[in-house]
Design a protein around this motif. Structure first.
Motif, PDB file in Angstrom:
ATOM      1  N   SER A   6      36.358  46.835  33.802  1.00  0.00           N
ATOM      2  CA  SER A   6      37.086  49.147  33.742  1.00  0.00           C
ATOM      3  C   SER A   6      38.359  49.771  33.603  1.00  0.00           C
ATOM      4  O   SER A   6      39.198  49.000  33.305  1.00  0.00           O
ATOM      5  N   LYS A   7      38.427  50.275  32.192  1.00  0.00           N
ATOM      6  CA  LYS A   7      39.313  50.383  31.294  1.00  0.00           C
ATOM      7  C   LYS A   7      40.222  51.191  32.727  1.00  0.00           C
ATOM      8  O   LYS A   7      41.205  51.203  32.675  1.00  0.00           O
ATOM      9  N   ILE A   8      39.515  52.103  33.533  1.00  0.00           N
ATOM     10  CA  ILE A   8      40.116  52.610  34.556  1.00  0.00           C
ATOM     11  C   ILE A   8      41.264  52.384  36.199  1.00  0.00           C
ATOM     12  O   ILE A   8      42.022  52.197  36.526  1.00  0.00           O
ATOM     13  N   HIS A   9      39.979  51.492  36.490  1.00  0.00           N
ATOM     14  CA  HIS A   9      40.141  50.622  37.375  1.00  0.00           C
ATOM     15  C   HIS A   9      40.265  48.918  37.385  1.00  0.00           C
ATOM     16  O   HIS A   9      39.021  48.810  37.519  1.00  0.00           O
ATOM     17  N   LYS A  10      41.210  48.740  36.942  1.00  0.00           N
ATOM     18  CA  LYS A  10      41.818  47.367  36.590  1.00  0.00           C
ATOM     19  C   LYS A  10      40.756  46.472  37.169  1.00  0.00           C
ATOM     20  O   LYS A  10      40.492  45.125  36.986  1.00  0.00           O
ATOM     21  N   THR A  11      40.823  46.613  39.022  1.00  0.00           N
ATOM     22  CA  THR A  11      40.142  45.624  39.645  1.00  0.00           C
ATOM     23  C   THR A  11      38.331  45.395  40.094  1.00  0.00           C
ATOM     24  O   THR A  11      37.870  44.610  40.302  1.00  0.00           O
ATOM     25  N   TRP A  12      37.891  46.963  39.305  1.00  0.00           N
ATOM     26  CA  TRP A  12      36.287  46.768  38.857  1.00  0.00           C
ATOM     27  C   TRP A  12      35.792  46.025  37.357  1.00  0.00           C
ATOM     28  O   TRP A  12      36.102  45.929  36.913  1.00  0.00           O
ATOM     29  N   ALA A  13      34.575  45.833  38.320  1.00  0.00           N
ATOM     30  CA  ALA A  13      34.030  45.243  36.961  1.00  0.00           C
ATOM     31  C   ALA A  13      32.406  45.549  37.041  1.00  0.00           C
ATOM     32  O   ALA A  13      32.010  45.661  38.463  1.00  0.00           O
ATOM     33  N   LEU A  14      31.949  45.069  35.505  1.00  0.00           N
ATOM     34  CA  LEU A  14      30.182  44.804  35.860  1.00  0.00           C
ATOM     35  C   LEU A  14      29.575  44.221  36.863  1.00  0.00           C
ATOM     36  O   LEU A  14      29.584  42.782  35.599  1.00  0.00           O
ATOM     37  N   GLY A  15      28.391  43.449  37.458  1.00  0.00           N
ATOM     38  CA  GLY A  15      28.053  42.841  38.082  1.00  0.00           C
ATOM     39  C   GLY A  15      26.761  42.981  37.971  1.00  0.00           C
ATOM     40  O   GLY A  15      26.345  43.995  38.261  1.00  0.00           O
ATOM     41  N   VAL A  16      26.274  42.215  38.108  1.00  0.00           N
ATOM     42  CA  VAL A  16      24.324  41.822  38.615  1.00  0.00           C
ATOM     43  C   VAL A  16      23.828  41.218  40.070  1.00  0.00           C
ATOM     44  O   VAL A  16      25.155  39.469  39.859  1.00  0.00           O
ATOM     45  N   ARG A  17      23.693  41.352  40.632  1.00  0.00           N
ATOM     46  CA  ARG A  17      23.032  40.202  41.967  1.00  0.00           C
ATOM     47  C   ARG A  17      21.962  39.475  41.746  1.00  0.00           C
ATOM     48  O   ARG A  17      21.458  39.541  40.531  1.00  0.00           O
ATOM     49  N   ARG A  57      33.377  57.704  40.034  1.00  0.00           N
ATOM     50  CA  ARG A  57      34.707  57.479  40.329  1.00  0.00           C
ATOM     51  C   ARG A  57      34.417  56.951  41.425  1.00  0.00           C
ATOM     52  O   ARG A  57      35.423  56.685  42.049  1.00  0.00           O
ATOM     53  N   HIS A  58      33.514  56.374  42.068  1.00  0.00           N
ATOM     54  CA  HIS A  58      33.225  56.247  43.434  1.00  0.00           C
ATOM     55  C   HIS A  58      32.410  54.897  43.371  1.00  0.00           C
ATOM     56  O   HIS A  58      32.861  53.810  44.705  1.00  0.00           O
ATOM     57  N   GLY A  59      32.836  54.009  42.201  1.00  0.00           N
ATOM     58  CA  GLY A  59      32.832  52.620  41.846  1.00  0.00           C
ATOM     59  C   GLY A  59      31.296  52.287  42.036  1.00  0.00           C
ATOM     60  O   GLY A  59      30.888  50.765  41.558  1.00  0.00           O
ATOM     61  N   ASP A  60      30.337  53.076  41.614  1.00  0.00           N
ATOM     62  CA  ASP A  60      28.792  53.096  40.954  1.00  0.00           C
ATOM     63  C   ASP A  60      28.671  53.200  39.805  1.00  0.00           C
ATOM     64  O   ASP A  60      29.364  53.712  39.083  1.00  0.00           O
ATOM     65  N   ILE A  61      27.729  52.444  39.131  1.00  0.00           N
ATOM     66  CA  ILE A  61      27.458  52.450  38.125  1.00  0.00           C
ATOM     67  C   ILE A  61      26.051  53.155  37.439  1.00  0.00           C
ATOM     68  O   ILE A  61      25.240  53.320  38.233  1.00  0.00           O
ATOM     69  N   SER A  62      26.111  53.701  36.626  1.00  0.00           N
ATOM     70  CA  SER A  62      25.634  54.732  36.660  1.00  0.00           C
ATOM     71  C   SER A  62      25.489  55.060  34.508  1.00  0.00           C
ATOM     72  O   SER A  62      26.094  54.233  33.759  1.00  0.00           O
ATOM     73  N   ILE A  63      23.977  56.210  34.018  1.00  0.00           N
ATOM     74  CA  ILE A  63      24.072  55.629  33.052  1.00  0.00           C
ATOM     75  C   ILE A  63      24.348  57.637  31.728  1.00  0.00           C
ATOM     76  O   ILE A  63      23.833  58.041  33.355  1.00  0.00           O
TER      77      ILE A  63
END
Length: 179
Positions: free
Chosen positions: A145-156, A112-118
């Motif tokens: 993200s299905k819940i937060h439409k502005t968040w996406a999975l990303g890699v640096r 819910r804080h916007g971090d990627i977890s397993i």
């Protein structure tokens, strides 16, 4: 060719379910779905079809593959590594998918804080935070993200996972190739 045949079988099974509900005892429709690895009970309850697809996610930003470890994920893998082999499962209509490790029952999720977890899947627990909307953008695949439409999975660039709250679908960090 096999994918085309499977698509026709799924569509045929789906149409037979629309005509004959498996809960009412149509053995042919039920058997056809079970042969495809689809649970007819979940179809009758309206939860949709979960179709798994084996894939490797190549990050255009790091030039490496996404890996799911037991406690974290990264984008610094090689295609030959077991941890880089993933399963993309469709969860509902509209491009909703979940990304799961091939060898473990562990999913990529967004806190819910916007971090990627397993997280490990447990029966009866909702995995809405593990659901992504898969879209095509500029020839790349983007997982939003299905819940937060502005968040996406990303890699640096260095292969570390970028927090979803700091990643948008237009950034290079969010662009993947499915191999």
């Amino acid at each position: 060719m096999i994918a085309l045949v499977r698509t026709f079988l799924v569509l045929g099974a789906w149409s037979s379910i629309c005509v004959a509900n498996p809960m009412t005892g149509s053995p042919h429709a039920t058997r056809a779905l079970q042969n495809l690895g689809i649970d007819p009970q979940s179809m009758a309850m309206g939860s949709g079809i979960s179709v798994p697809k084996i894939a490797f996610l190549y990050s255009s930003n790091s030039g490496k593959f996404v890996r799911i470890h037991s406690a974290h994920a990264d984008g610094a893998g090689n295609r030959q590594e077991n941890k880089a082999k993933l399963i993309i499962e469709s969860t509902a209509f509209g491009g909703q998918v979940r990304v799961r490790s091939f060898h473990d029952n562990k999913y990529l999720c967004i806190t819910r804080h916007g971090d990627i977890s397993i997280e490990e899947s447990v029966l009866g627990r909702s995995l809405d935070r593990c659901a992504f909307i898969q879209k095509q953008q500029k020839g790349f695949t983007v997982f939003i993200s299905k819940i937060h439409k502005t968040w996406a999975l990303g890699v640096r660039n260095d292969g570390r996972i970028k927090p979803a709250r700091k990643t948008t679908s237009t950034q290079r960090a969010a662009h993947f190739l499915e191999l």
